[in-house]
Design a protein around this motif. Sequence first.
Motif, PDB file in Angstrom:
ATOM      1  N   LEU A   1      10.546  31.032  63.373  1.00  0.00           N
ATOM      2  CA  LEU A   1      10.288  30.270  64.244  1.00  0.00           C
ATOM      3  C   LEU A   1      10.001  30.700  65.699  1.00  0.00           C
ATOM      4  O   LEU A   1       9.069  30.120  66.504  1.00  0.00           O
ATOM      5  CB  LEU A   1      11.327  28.933  63.989  1.00  0.00           C
ATOM      6  CG  LEU A   1      11.408  28.558  62.685  1.00  0.00           C
ATOM      7  CD1 LEU A   1      12.404  27.357  62.540  1.00  0.00           C
ATOM      8  CD2 LEU A   1       9.945  27.801  62.550  1.00  0.00           C
ATOM      9  N   LYS A   2      10.874  31.452  66.169  1.00  0.00           N
ATOM     10  CA  LYS A   2      10.818  32.073  67.686  1.00  0.00           C
ATOM     11  C   LYS A   2       9.297  32.720  67.796  1.00  0.00           C
ATOM     12  O   LYS A   2       8.606  32.553  68.831  1.00  0.00           O
ATOM     13  CB  LYS A   2      11.977  32.933  67.980  1.00  0.00           C
ATOM     14  CG  LYS A   2      11.663  33.308  69.388  1.00  0.00           C
ATOM     15  CD  LYS A   2      12.777  34.356  69.745  1.00  0.00           C
ATOM     16  CE  LYS A   2      12.899  34.677  71.245  1.00  0.00           C
ATOM     17  NZ  LYS A   2      11.398  35.171  71.809  1.00  0.00           N
TER      18      LYS A   2
ATOM     19  N   ARG B   1       6.636  30.020  67.852  1.00  0.00           N
ATOM     20  CA  ARG B   1       6.486  29.600  69.143  1.00  0.00           C
ATOM     21  C   ARG B   1       5.947  30.392  70.416  1.00  0.00           C
ATOM     22  O   ARG B   1       5.099  29.987  71.031  1.00  0.00           O
ATOM     23  CB  ARG B   1       8.025  28.850  69.506  1.00  0.00           C
ATOM     24  CG  ARG B   1       8.205  27.657  68.903  1.00  0.00           C
ATOM     25  CD  ARG B   1       9.491  26.897  69.814  1.00  0.00           C
ATOM     26  NE  ARG B   1       9.911  25.596  69.134  1.00  0.00           N
ATOM     27  CZ  ARG B   1       9.317  24.539  69.285  1.00  0.00           C
ATOM     28  NH1 ARG B   1       8.296  24.453  70.084  1.00  0.00           N
ATOM     29  NH2 ARG B   1       9.759  23.374  68.836  1.00  0.00           N
ATOM     30  N   ASP B   2       6.457  31.627  70.249  1.00  0.00           N
ATOM     31  CA  ASP B   2       5.776  32.342  71.203  1.00  0.00           C
ATOM     32  C   ASP B   2       4.281  32.724  71.093  1.00  0.00           C
ATOM     33  O   ASP B   2       3.449  32.811  72.102  1.00  0.00           O
ATOM     34  CB  ASP B   2       6.351  33.802  70.981  1.00  0.00           C
ATOM     35  CG  ASP B   2       8.054  33.859  71.522  1.00  0.00           C
ATOM     36  OD1 ASP B   2       8.346  32.682  72.384  1.00  0.00           O
ATOM     37  OD2 ASP B   2       8.600  34.734  71.170  1.00  0.00           O
TER      38      ASP B   2
ATOM     39  N   GLN C   1       2.713  29.618  72.308  1.00  0.00           N
ATOM     40  CA  GLN C   1       2.757  29.487  73.914  1.00  0.00           C
ATOM     41  C   GLN C   1       1.770  30.307  74.455  1.00  0.00           C
ATOM     42  O   GLN C   1       0.879  29.895  75.609  1.00  0.00           O
ATOM     43  CB  GLN C   1       4.170  30.053  74.186  1.00  0.00           C
ATOM     44  CG  GLN C   1       4.420  30.022  75.618  1.00  0.00           C
ATOM     45  CD  GLN C   1       4.476  28.354  76.237  1.00  0.00           C
ATOM     46  OE1 GLN C   1       4.969  27.519  75.610  1.00  0.00           O
ATOM     47  NE2 GLN C   1       4.027  28.319  77.531  1.00  0.00           N
TER      48      GLN C   1
ATOM     49  N   LEU D   1       3.568  22.117  74.578  1.00  0.00           N
ATOM     50  CA  LEU D   1       4.967  22.185  73.940  1.00  0.00           C
ATOM     51  C   LEU D   1       5.025  20.932  72.930  1.00  0.00           C
ATOM     52  O   LEU D   1       5.347  21.185  71.817  1.00  0.00           O
ATOM     53  CB  LEU D   1       5.673  21.851  74.959  1.00  0.00           C
ATOM     54  CG  LEU D   1       7.412  22.132  74.396  1.00  0.00           C
ATOM     55  CD1 LEU D   1       7.415  23.490  73.620  1.00  0.00           C
ATOM     56  CD2 LEU D   1       8.295  21.890  75.683  1.00  0.00           C
TER      57      LEU D   1
ATOM     58  N   GLN E   1       3.243  22.020  69.780  1.00  0.00           N
ATOM     59  CA  GLN E   1       4.017  23.144  69.160  1.00  0.00           C
ATOM     60  C   GLN E   1       5.238  22.395  68.097  1.00  0.00           C
ATOM     61  O   GLN E   1       5.565  22.806  67.304  1.00  0.00           O
ATOM     62  CB  GLN E   1       4.815  23.857  70.259  1.00  0.00           C
ATOM     63  CG  GLN E   1       3.907  24.983  70.969  1.00  0.00           C
ATOM     64  CD  GLN E   1       4.606  25.934  71.856  1.00  0.00           C
ATOM     65  OE1 GLN E   1       5.741  26.281  71.729  1.00  0.00           O
ATOM     66  NE2 GLN E   1       4.113  26.051  73.183  1.00  0.00           N
ATOM     67  N   ASP E   2       5.910  21.375  68.904  1.00  0.00           N
ATOM     68  CA  ASP E   2       6.956  20.776  68.344  1.00  0.00           C
ATOM     69  C   ASP E   2       6.355  20.036  67.009  1.00  0.00           C
ATOM     70  O   ASP E   2       7.066  20.120  66.103  1.00  0.00           O
ATOM     71  CB  ASP E   2       7.487  19.683  69.196  1.00  0.00           C
ATOM     72  CG  ASP E   2       8.299  20.318  70.238  1.00  0.00           C
ATOM     73  OD1 ASP E   2       8.694  21.329  70.284  1.00  0.00           O
ATOM     74  OD2 ASP E   2       8.496  19.630  71.216  1.00  0.00           O
TER      75      ASP E   2
ATOM     76  N   ILE F   1       5.899  22.798  64.439  1.00  0.00           N
ATOM     77  CA  ILE F   1       7.122  23.078  63.925  1.00  0.00           C
ATOM     78  C   ILE F   1       7.488  22.462  63.086  1.00  0.00           C
ATOM     79  O   ILE F   1       8.190  22.753  61.772  1.00  0.00           O
ATOM     80  CB  ILE F   1       7.935  23.580  64.938  1.00  0.00           C
ATOM     81  CG1 ILE F   1       7.361  24.840  65.803  1.00  0.00           C
ATOM     82  CG2 ILE F   1       9.391  23.999  64.383  1.00  0.00           C
ATOM     83  CD1 ILE F   1       7.324  26.169  64.826  1.00  0.00           C
TER      84      ILE F   1
END
Length: 771
Positions: A584-585, A588-589, A592, A598, A601-602, A605
């Motif tokens: 997940l990190k 997100r990276d 980004q 953001l 992104q949420d 996810i």
Amino acid sequence: MATAANSMALAAQARRSYVEGLLNGLPSVVQAVEQGARILLSQVADPATMMRRRDAVEDLQKFQGAWLQGALSALRASLQGGGVSAVKPADLPAAGSRASISGTGGLSLVDNDTIESEILSSRLALAMMDRASWEFTDMRSRMTMLEQRDELDTNDVLRPHVLSRIVANAWRTAGLGHEVWKTLQTVLHDEFAHFAEEAYHEINRWLIQQRVLPEVDLRPFIRRSRNAAWGAGGSGANSTGSFVHSNVAPPTDQPAAGVHDETRLMTRAGGLVRGADHAEAVLGRLNKLIGRQLPEFASTQQTARPASQALRTAITDAQQGIAKRLASVTAPGRLAGAQVSTPMLLEELQQRKQQLKQAATSPVERATIEIVALLFQSILTEERIPAAVRVWFARLQMPVLRVAISEPDFFATTDHPARRLIDRMGACVMGFDSTMRQAGDIVEKEIKRVVQVVEAYPDTGRRVFQTVLTEFEKFLEHYFKNENEASRKGVSLAQQVEQRETLAIQYTIELRKMLNEVPVQEGVREFLFHVWADVLAMTAVKHEVQSEETKAMKRAAADLIWSASAKVSREERAEVIRRLPPLLKTLRDGMQNAGVPLPKQDEHIQKLNNSLAAAFTAKAAAIPHDRLEDLMARLETLEELLPDAEDVEIDESLVLDLSGHESSELEVVGEGGSMPTPAMLSWARELQVGSWFMLDFRNRNEAVQLAWQGLRKQLTLFVSPQGRGILFQQHRLAAFLQAGLLVPAQDESLTVRATRSALAKLDVDPSRLLN
């Protein structure tokens, strides 16, 4: 608050009109699918395929009524309560709905048949979006503005996947199988893609009538005859309630009284002139006029006749005399425009013309001298050509005369390199003004070099013109990319956009191939196609294709696919839990770095979490181990499988929105214009770097110059004199041309304008050809 309430009411009415239009048009679409199935059956194929098609036609005849009624019922359900904003999965037929994790924790398995139905539905939605993407984008902009939201709801009835799910679920409920769907898939995709495009267009037109973003203009729409009777008597978006189009071009404007006959051959759309037809007509009229006065002139266009020795000597003397006369005022550091007036130039060339006519040995030579002199008289009186550049055009008269006498097609065709060179140079300089002195100096220097090269090779004919024309084209590409302060930044940004979007499409194409037969969850599939392909592309642009950063993004895709497949053992579940936080990190990276906001992104996810939860509870389909291993290996070597960049089309069929590339220096045109005809699309591909246009966009009407075109001219960049870049995709560019929002600064080329001027003078006094 009344305004907000009115806007919401208008949005609800638009949705109601959209659904009513679908209800009116759907019976014709079903009928068209049946006709398409019959056409398929009539085509030659192997015995197995013929059998499948025959069975498909029989099943469709038997169950099409139930299929239509099921789809109509689901659509009508969306209208209950005065038109709802969204269709929830629960509102759709139960047979096609996917089980989900309920609030009480209840779980249920999803059978393979349902998964297959979801896959077919998703493919239909993609086909619809491929066709209707820019119409959908315009509609979405209007609806989100009315409702003051950032995006339509996921299950909004206006989204194409809602219609595709209704169609697929009704198909399955009616008793039609997946094999029948696959057999007729091309027909289904084609008919419903056109249907969606027409539906979105009609809603856009209706919203324009209500003054919702009226500057996004969709004026002339194309009617398609095969469904011209859709929706009679309905209450859809237009007065007839029908969604229809065809390939018939809008009627040609009638010329005003006194306009020459050849103008009737112009192809017009929104007031724009298609130059090729017009230029041929003007040249044809010139040749007819000359032929009446000098019948032997026509024979010179069939066989090349070199000029007489006396005339060749006279032309050489005239060229040297003109060069010497103008050399003192075109020396470095001196302003030619301040030293040589247009009357002075014309007087000089007039004297030379008389000397040349005295040296001519035939009526054809004298007529050619007169016509070329008239052409350059017009060119040199063109006020939009800067005075400093006008001198260099004057020096081209003798080289052009030499070619016109010796080469038969100079007066017969529009693509002679001498004509094209004059037109290209003229198109570039006729937009310069006093505020663009530096840019004008650079282009003037190149024009000077071009003319001097032409003068230096007097006996090479068209070859020298073709050579310097090619060099001038290369100069323009280099100039706008590296030397023009107004365009340099915009071209660099546009090239980055093209590289990123080309890679994104390449990744998407290959990912679709790889996952075509793999039972990957729809949420994961959509994320990979629409989000992660762009992340891969952005990473590759920033860090190179074979960098460790790009490899990490590909490994994340592989981990995501593995994590979203069914996990039935305790060990597999433990492994998912161990891998999930770093995965997940990484996701997100990657988002980004690709500029995904953001909140988006949420949202992504959260959807992926739902998919992973389904896999964790064994609701997802299992991917066989050998297939999974093969998939991982192909992901590792993905770049080796990518299609060639030259074969990738950057248009709305694969890239729905380039607005993420917008910045203070680069505007991306994502909406507006009219549905372009094939002729307009062809014209958009013919536009040339350096040409000037008037652009009506975002409440501005300003002069812009075409500064850059990408691979296969799929992206086109215009720049304003202030340095602001405006980027078009090819389809949108054609739409602006069609609507008259992008108009050439010249309604005809420099040589065509000069030919018309010569015609006018010869009409008054044809005898000057013989004198």
